[in-house]
Design an enzyme around this catalytic site. Structure first.
Site, PDB file in Angstrom:
ATOM      1  N   PRO A  53       0.901  -1.369   0.165  1.00 43.19           N
ATOM      2  CA  PRO A  53       0.115  -0.005  -0.008  1.00 43.19           C
ATOM      3  C   PRO A  53       0.792   1.206  -0.038  1.00 43.19           C
ATOM      4  CG  PRO A  53      -0.665  -1.653   1.743  1.00 43.19           C
ATOM      5  CD  PRO A  53       0.628  -2.150   1.259  1.00 43.19           C
ATOM      6  N   GLU A  54       2.088   1.229   0.249  1.00 43.70           N
ATOM      7  CA  GLU A  54       2.833   2.590   0.391  1.00 43.70           C
ATOM      8  C   GLU A  54       3.039   2.929  -0.827  1.00 43.70           C
ATOM      9  OE1 GLU A  54       3.306   3.500   3.170  1.00 43.70           O
ATOM     10  OE2 GLU A  54       3.677   2.006   4.613  1.00 43.70           O
ATOM     11  N   ASP A 371       5.164  17.523 -11.804  1.00 39.83           N
ATOM     12  CA  ASP A 371       4.585  18.268 -10.673  1.00 39.83           C
ATOM     13  C   ASP A 371       5.446  18.782  -9.644  1.00 39.83           C
ATOM     14  OD1 ASP A 371       1.825  18.635 -11.748  1.00 39.83           O
ATOM     15  OD2 ASP A 371       1.244  16.831 -10.684  1.00 39.83           O
TER      16      ASP A 371
END
Length: 429
Positions: A53-54, A371
């Site tokens: 999940p990281e 970004d």
């Protein structure tokens, strides 16, 4: 002849390269063919993975921890870090784009990484080591009994696995698992290590307790930093230079949409990070406000330190007025509905919005880097509380030499009473 020898010695001292325990120099950019004889036939391979999940930016932090472990190993033996291919990350949700088995060179500059520690891509490891086999997999875990209050003790022990293994044995008794999307990869042996402490605590295990040539540390996020915020930390962080093609896209966007160039912004970037040492505050930054507005799971968790869109826009307008900036660049993971609402509230906002072809080329990870690169060059930056995306921008701005007062800022929740601002982690050379 003596004079020539002195010159050669001076040149050698000026151009330091990592040296292995065996005394052989490690040269960045070596290919498998170049080094298959000699060091490559003797050296050992360190691999690692992180809890699925990281996200991308936490994984970059884990790389720094593992790099410090590798430096410890190199004091004794010849080791190389095998870079774990990227893929299957929760935040990478663009449909119809293949985002597994992504090599690090898609996102980072490998020659720059190699000026800090020896690294190779996973497919080079397969070619060098004789196949997709990992001799020993250690799954890192905490201690079943937990941490007892009192004196902090660093320790590592072979222990029974606490959680069910995410590996299963096939009919040949090889272990199958995720292995970064490489289905053909097998582990020969899997066992668990309970760890409590900094990354280098596992060095004695790798040096003395196993003769395996290739060792993988799964759940490497369980290791802590050896020296968080120190020179070694910053050397590794500085070496994590973004891939040249992504920096070029970000620079072109700055120039076209934000009236921002390195010359005008008083930026003095060096292609070789080891030669870049700038005074904080020497860089001005582009004539725009950089914003990272984290949404999605941050607001689903009802975080008190995340503002409403209206609250965020109010703060943005206040900062633009204070710093006399008429342009604002926004990086956000907001869902489409929120993006449309944000556009209505802040019609002048500028965003990097790739075409489908660009997204397929740069992937979600590349777009995130673009970004960050644009936010890192802003005159003033404001991010989101405890977001690793914002943390990485803080570090990038520190490396570029921007004034810390323009960097370590975050949004406050609409009802947040004590709005503590981010800590300044000063760069160390």
């Amino acid at each position: 002849m003596a004079a020539l020898s002195v010159v050669c010695l001076l040149l050698a001292a000026a151009s330091w390269r990592p040296v292995s325990a065996s005394g052989e120099e490690f040269w960045p950019g070596q290919s498998a063919a170049d080094i298959l004889s000699g060091a490559a036939s003797r050296r050992r391979y360190l691999l690692y993975d992180v809890n699925p999940p990281e996200g991308f930016n936490l994984r970059r932090d884990v790389y720094i921890r593992v790099a410090s472990l590798l430096k410890t190993l190199l004091k004794t033996e010849e080791w190389v870090l095998v870079l774990p291919p990227w893929g299957r990350l929760y935040h990478w949700q663009s449909p119809d784009i293949h985002q597994v088995r992504i090599p690090w060179s898609e996102f980072f500059d490998l020659p720059s990484l190699n000026k800090n520690i020896p690294v190779i891509e996973y497919e080079q490891f397969i070619a060098e080591s004789g196949g997709p086999f990992i001799d020993q997999v250690y799954v890192l875990q905490g201690y079943a009994e937990g941490w007892k209050e009192g004196t902090w003790e660093e320790k590592v022990d072979a222990r029974p696995c606490i959680d069910p293994l995410l590996y299963s044995q096939d009919k040949h008794e090889y272990y199958r698992g995720w292995f970064w999307g490489y289905e053909e990869t097998r582990g020969l042996n899997v066992s668990c290590l309970s760890v409590q402490g900094s990354a280098s605590i596992v060095a004695p295990v790798l040096l003395k307790n196993t003769s395996a040539r290739s060792v993988m540390l799964d759940r490497a996020e369980n290791l802590l930093h050896d020296h968080y915020g120190g020179r070694e930390y910053w050397d590794t962080r500085r070496s994590m230079v973004f891939a040249k093609h992504l920096r070029a896209v970000g620079d072109e966007f700055r120039s076209q949409h934000l009236n921002s160039t390195d010359a005008a912004d008083k930026m003095a970037p060096e292609e070789d990070w080891t030669k870049m040492k700038v005074k904080l505050g020497s860089a001005l930054g582009g004539p725009y406000l950089g914003v990272h507005l984290r949404r999605k799971d941050f607001i689903w968790g009802h975080r008190e330190d995340v503002p409403s869109l209206e609250g965020a826009v109010k703060k943005i307008r206040s900062l633009m007025k204070t710093h006399q900036l008429d342009k604002v660049f926004v990086a956000t993971d907001a869902i489409r509905k929120e993006q449309e609402e944000l556009r209505k509230l802040l019609p002048e906002m500028v965003r990097f919005e790739p075409t489908w072809e660009e997204l397929e080329l740069y992937k979600d990870g590349g777009v995130a880097i673009i970004d960050q690169w644009i936010c890192a060059h802003a005159r003033f930056f404001i991010g989101t509380s405890v977001s690793t995306f914002s943390f990485r921008i803080h570090e990038e701005r520190e490396i570029l030499g921007l004034d810390p007062k323009t960097t370590y800022n975050r949004f406050c929740g609409d009802q947040e009473k004590a709005c503590e601002q981010p800590t300044h982690w000063k760069i160390a050379y």
